[in-house]
Design an enzyme around this catalytic site. Structure first.
Site, PDB file in Angstrom:
ATOM      1  N   ASP A  45       0.754  -1.287  -0.054  1.00  0.00           N
ATOM      2  CA  ASP A  45       0.276   0.146   0.327  1.00  0.00           C
ATOM      3  C   ASP A  45       1.105   1.516   0.309  1.00  0.00           C
ATOM      4  O   ASP A  45       0.671   2.439  -0.714  1.00  0.00           O
ATOM      5  CB  ASP A  45      -1.054  -0.200   1.618  1.00  0.00           C
ATOM      6  CG  ASP A  45      -1.484   1.506   1.319  1.00  0.00           C
ATOM      7  OD1 ASP A  45      -2.576   1.491   0.382  1.00  0.00           O
ATOM      8  OD2 ASP A  45      -1.773   2.533   2.541  1.00  0.00           O
ATOM      9  N   GLU A 116      -2.049  -5.369  -3.502  1.00  0.00           N
ATOM     10  CA  GLU A 116      -0.959  -4.782  -3.123  1.00  0.00           C
ATOM     11  C   GLU A 116       0.856  -5.607  -2.866  1.00  0.00           C
ATOM     12  O   GLU A 116       1.078  -5.498  -2.294  1.00  0.00           O
ATOM     13  CB  GLU A 116      -1.294  -3.894  -1.768  1.00  0.00           C
ATOM     14  CG  GLU A 116      -2.630  -3.530  -2.434  1.00  0.00           C
ATOM     15  CD  GLU A 116      -3.013  -1.893  -0.985  1.00  0.00           C
ATOM     16  OE1 GLU A 116      -3.380  -0.979  -1.427  1.00  0.00           O
ATOM     17  OE2 GLU A 116      -3.153  -3.104   0.132  1.00  0.00           O
TER      18      GLU A 116
END
Length: 215
Positions: A45, A116
């Site tokens: 992220d 991610e």
């Protein structure tokens, strides 16, 4: 898993890291593995946010902070990550527990988290260069579609003035899975009014719309 490496255009030196990125906590719990993609998701992220901010900063030198923030938010959101996961067919390669097996491969939260995690795995395995390549080619492939370059919207508005609407057709796909080129045509009233190509269907359609506007 080798097939997924071919699709994303990156070969992992650490297969263990790659497998971890594709392992859901439900599978880990059922098999006493004590590892899943959750920690990688956390790192991915941040890496995605940094690379996206850097790309936007360099690509749009005249845009103020507020506009850059809005564009970044639209690119790193769950919806865009899910689109990336579906395009790469990431769900097919996930290791899921029995409770997640039926719906997990299509669950938005699972697909975005796994994307991610994959970003983080590439970063840890190969460094920043292949990570930037993956993010820009796969996740940020549509970030050129800013108001200034959204040719599809401009063409639609123009055609609507005469009561018409554009229709986009993908006519051909070239190249290997990890480096595909899409060819598109835009039609109006049954006639082709523009054609173009790009590394995604949307970019090819944008190119076709741009050609139609030019004509």
């Amino acid at each position: 898993m080798k097939q997924l490496e071919e699709i994303i255009g990156y070969n992992f030196k650490s297969k263990k890291l790659f497998y971890t990125a594709m392992t859901h906590s439900s599978y880990s719990n059922e098999n006493n593995l004590h590892t899943s993609y959750e920690r990688l998701e956390f790192l991915g992220d941040s890496v995605l946010g940094f690379v996206t901010a850097n790309e936007l900063y360099n690509r749009f030198p005249d845009k103020p902070e507020g506009e850059l923030t809005k564009i970044r938010a639209s690119l790193v959101c769950e919806e865009n990550l899910v689109k990336t996961a579906l395009a790469l067919n990431i769900g097919q390669y996930l290791k899921l527990g029995k409770g997640e097996e039926q719906a997990g491969r299509q669950r938005k939260s699972v697909l975005s988290d796994a994307t991610e995690a994959l970003i983080a795995a590439i970063y840890l395995d190969g460094g920043l260069e292949p990570t930037v390549k993956f993010i820009t080619e796969q996740v940020l492939q549509d970030f050129d579609a800013s108001p200034e370059t959204d040719y599809k919207t401009r063409l639609q508005e123009l055609l609507q003035q005469s009561g018409n609407a554009p229709e986009y057709i993908i006519t051909k796909t070239d190249g290997p899975a990890h480096d595909r080129i899409f060819h598109a045509e835009v039609h109006s009233q049954g006639k082709c009014i523009g054609s173009g190509e790009g590394k995604s269907k949307k970019l090819a359609e944008q190119a076709a719309a741009a050609k139609a506007l030019q004509e």
